[in-house]
Design an enzyme around this catalytic site. Structure first.
Site, PDB file in Angstrom:
ATOM      1  N   HIS A  23       0.829  -1.214   0.000  1.00 56.82           N
ATOM      2  CA  HIS A  23       0.000   0.000   0.000  1.00 56.82           C
ATOM      3  C   HIS A  23       0.857   1.255   0.000  1.00 56.82           C
ATOM      4  O   HIS A  23       0.844   2.012  -0.957  1.00 56.82           O
ATOM      5  CB  HIS A  23      -0.925  -0.028   1.214  1.00 56.82           C
ATOM      6  N   HIS A  81      -1.788  -0.279 -10.860  1.00 55.55           N
ATOM      7  CA  HIS A  81      -2.644   0.224  -9.789  1.00 55.55           C
ATOM      8  C   HIS A  81      -3.916  -0.595  -9.760  1.00 55.55           C
ATOM      9  O   HIS A  81      -4.399  -1.041 -10.817  1.00 55.55           O
ATOM     10  CB  HIS A  81      -2.963   1.711 -10.011  1.00 55.55           C
ATOM     11  N   ASP A 113       3.384   6.875  -6.862  1.00 56.42           N
ATOM     12  CA  ASP A 113       4.637   6.624  -6.157  1.00 56.42           C
ATOM     13  C   ASP A 113       5.853   6.763  -7.064  1.00 56.42           C
ATOM     14  O   ASP A 113       6.947   7.076  -6.591  1.00 56.42           O
ATOM     15  CB  ASP A 113       4.622   5.212  -5.564  1.00 56.42           C
TER      16      ASP A 113
END
Length: 378
Positions: free
Chosen positions: A224, A264, A315
């Site tokens: 996560h 994702h 990210d």
């Protein structure tokens, strides 16, 4: 009752929310109807907090009052600081330290005895938690490197104040704006794992501190919240190898390695937040006269998109953005938590408004009709 098994609750509709919406096919994210592009480029983190918690963007007077109330809650009690320093001395992991201290904050909260569903009390608690998390994280980072605690200032905004406490100097305008934008981009993202954890906890009528502590614990998992750290460690590995980034990623794929920062659970195209942070990564590189981290990232992105059909998530570019700002790699995920606290709190407030205990069920697949054998005969 349906017996279809949905592992990971994928695709299961469990709540209605007015907070954020994701269109994974179009690469679109909105907070209360506003696109993430508009908010990231035009609104401060404080404005976004107000939007999430109160349902509308603040006018000037509302924003001043809200910002002042947040700034007034930044200081932490001496006992909290002592615990932060003890955890740093014990070499605790940053996310574990943050989880412990946020839970500890409840002991000093003036509204600790309020009813868990008291909205006004929860808004006050939410301001305190959100305002103190940057102070906690900066204090922890400075303590573990042997530097003195830098108290918060009330004359700086949320993003500026964190960078000031972290480095004991005011950030320049570019760094402050970049960090504020990163906080906006991470503030909320639908019913992700940590948000759902906060909602499950609050659905039991536990209090706000317990809910946010649950969320931090959930975010600490590598599936996560840890990918931004993994991305930067990968980019440093590429740099240390002295290989061409294209050759490196080809070799990594051939070896069966997973490249962090791609794919994702919701987006089927490039994460809209990655687009914005990619621009920031490039701008920081240009300002420093060294574009290697940005260019390395672009090379890897283009190859994985063309050859594997993979698109980067938030990210992937937050890693090089934070690194070029001089932020230590292992506090990237705590910074994620520091930002996402705003969304967690908003979802908990929403959960309390129409609460129902979250209690899914599982299908039993164990043995049947076992015969009990007394202890002396086993």
């Amino acid at each position: 009752m349906a017996d279809d098994l949905k592992r990971g609750l994928e695709g299961v509709l469990v709540a209605e929310s007015e907070l954020s919406s994701i269109d994974g096919d179009a690469g679109r994210l909105i907070y209360r109807g506003y696109t993430i592009e508009d908010l990231a480029r035009n609104a401060s983190y404080e404005e976004v907090l107000y939007l999430l918690w109160h349902g509308h963007l603040p006018n000037e007077d509302e924003l001043v009052a809200f910002t002042d109330s947040m700034a007034a809650e930044r200081a932490i009690d001496d006992e909290i600081l002592e615990t932060v320093e003890a955890l740093a001395a014990a070499d605790e992991e940053p996310m574990a330290a943050l989880r412990t201290i946020v839970s500890h904050l409840s002991a000093y909260d003036p509204d600790a005895d309020a009813d868990p569903t008291d909205r006004e009390a929860n808004l006050r608690k939410g301001r305190r938690i959100t305002a103190k998390m940057p102070t906690i994280l900066a204090a922890f980072e400075r303590a573990r490197r042997g530097d003195a605690f830098v108290p918060p200032r009330e004359d700086l905004d949320h993003a500026e104040n964190f960078l000031y406490m972290l480095n004991d100097e005011e950030p320049d305008e570019v760094l402050a704006e970049t960090f504020d934008q990163a906080l906006v981009l991470h503030a909320d993202h639908g019913l992700n794992a940590s948000t759902f954890a906060a909602m499950v906890t609050s659905s039991t009528l536990s209090d706000l501190h317990a809910s946010i502590t649950s969320a931090i614990g959930t975010l600490s998992g590598s599936l996560h919240g840890g990918a931004n750290q993994d991305v930067m460690e990968m980019l440093k590995e590429v740099d240390d190898s002295e290989m061409d980034p294209l050759d490196w990623v080809k070799t990594a794929i051939d070896e069966g390695r997973r490249v962090p920062g791609f794919g994702h659970r919701v987006y089927n195209v490039k994460d809209p937040r990655a687009k914005i942070l990619g621009e920031k990564s490039e701008a920081l590189g240009e300002a420093a006269g060294d574009l290697k981290w940005y260019e390395m990232s672009v090379t890897i992105e283009e190859y994985l998109h063309e050859e594997k059909g993979l698109a980067p998530n938030v990210d992937f570019y937050s890693a090089s953005t934070y690194y070029q700002m001089g932020i230590p790699i292992d506090i990237y995920t705590p910074i994620f938590a520091m930002s996402r606290a705003g969304g967690w709190i908003a979802h908990v407030l929403e959960q309390y408004e129409d609460n129902r205990l979250i209690r899914p069920r599982s299908r039993y697949v164990g043995p049947e009709d076992q015969t009990f054998v007394p202890l002396e005969d086993r």
